[in-house]
Design an enzyme around this catalytic site. Sequence first.
Site, short mmCIF file in Angstrom:
data_model
loop_
_atom_site.label_atom_id
_atom_site.label_comp_id
_atom_site.label_asym_id
_atom_site.label_seq_id
_atom_site.Cartn_x
_atom_site.Cartn_y
_atom_site.Cartn_z
N PHE A 59 0.83 -1.20 0.00
CA PHE A 59 0.00 0.00 0.00
C PHE A 59 0.87 1.27 0.00
CE2 PHE A 59 -2.76 -3.45 1.35
CZ PHE A 59 -3.87 -3.23 0.53
N SER A 60 0.70 2.19 0.95
CA SER A 60 1.38 3.48 0.83
C SER A 60 2.86 3.45 1.13
CB SER A 60 0.70 4.52 1.72
OG SER A 60 -0.51 4.95 1.13
N VAL A 61 3.39 2.33 1.59
CA VAL A 61 4.85 2.21 1.64
C VAL A 61 5.41 2.38 0.23
CG1 VAL A 61 6.76 0.65 2.17
CG2 VAL A 61 4.85 0.83 3.74
#
Length: 352
Positions: A59-61
């Site tokens: 995801f936002s990593v």
Amino acid sequence: MLCDPAFRPVVEAFREGIGAGGAALAITAGGRIVVDVWHGTRDEAGTLPWERDTVVNVFSVSKSLVTTLAHVLVRRGLLDLDAPVSAYWPAFRTRTTVADLLAHRAGLPALRDPMPEGSAYDWDAMTAALAAEPPWWEPGTRHGYHAVTFGWLVGEVLRRATGTSVRDLVTAELGPDLHIGLPAHAERRAASVLPPEGSAGVAPAPGPVALRAFTNPADLLVPGAINTPAARRAQIPAVNGHATARALAALHGGLADLLGSDVLARATAPRSDGPDEVLGGRTRFGLGYMLPNEVRPFAPNPRAFGHTGAGGSLAFADPDLGIGLGYVTNRVLITPAGPDPRWTPLLEALYR
């Protein structure tokens, strides 16, 4: 599996917190891997074991990968952070700089008009819409988390600066087991993302900006969509990166060498700090990297930098400890604010 004896309490805390599904944890210290462990299962039925080479959507990593690419180009003189975005992308209407894009200050966290079905998988459709979108606030004056638009905005600048897609830049520059758009040959190694079992907090009622930021386009909100080949292979650089914990730890632990001290210092200096126009709480960002903040307090050291991901993934570097950490999981927990409860014990053990 690998665990330096000094980090055994961290690994024990990691294993105790996994629950259903699977996860992996890796830590580098002084340039070497000191923890590389995994546990649990990687499929929806809970029958396939997590393996050393299992990759999963982080995801936002993913934003940390895109951010790192930007600063690699800065170091090579191919990207000027102070230049207007339009210098690289002539059709881009908003008067803002590359630095403001990276720092979530461009005022483009969402599209107002609903995007057609399938738009999330269509790079040209998303970048054209964002190029024409009026900003929600005057760029540079405030910040708000560009939850999904960040990847297309920064990614298109990188593509125009190099002539190479984000997918190929990640492969060429950041090493194996880090992907934006999972290659078909790696799908057999991909863990299925498991739907949330519950919530560890109560989300505030979203305002119009936040609602659109997370739901337009709506393709990835369709149940099960995140595990389809279409979602895995698309270039959605803010949210569909796939990685192993080991690759994330190695990347973040090696950023000083990859970027150089001057570029890294500028990249990680606080650039946005205060009320977030999208998330509502107080957040902190450098030039792309997330810094520990009220909404996501992922490390006790304010000088740490990296990124968190929806559902629990985490990657960061702590320059004072000389470590890089990667944590990945396929069991989604909804934590609207605060740390993921699986991080807390292992981070307490790490910083004890």
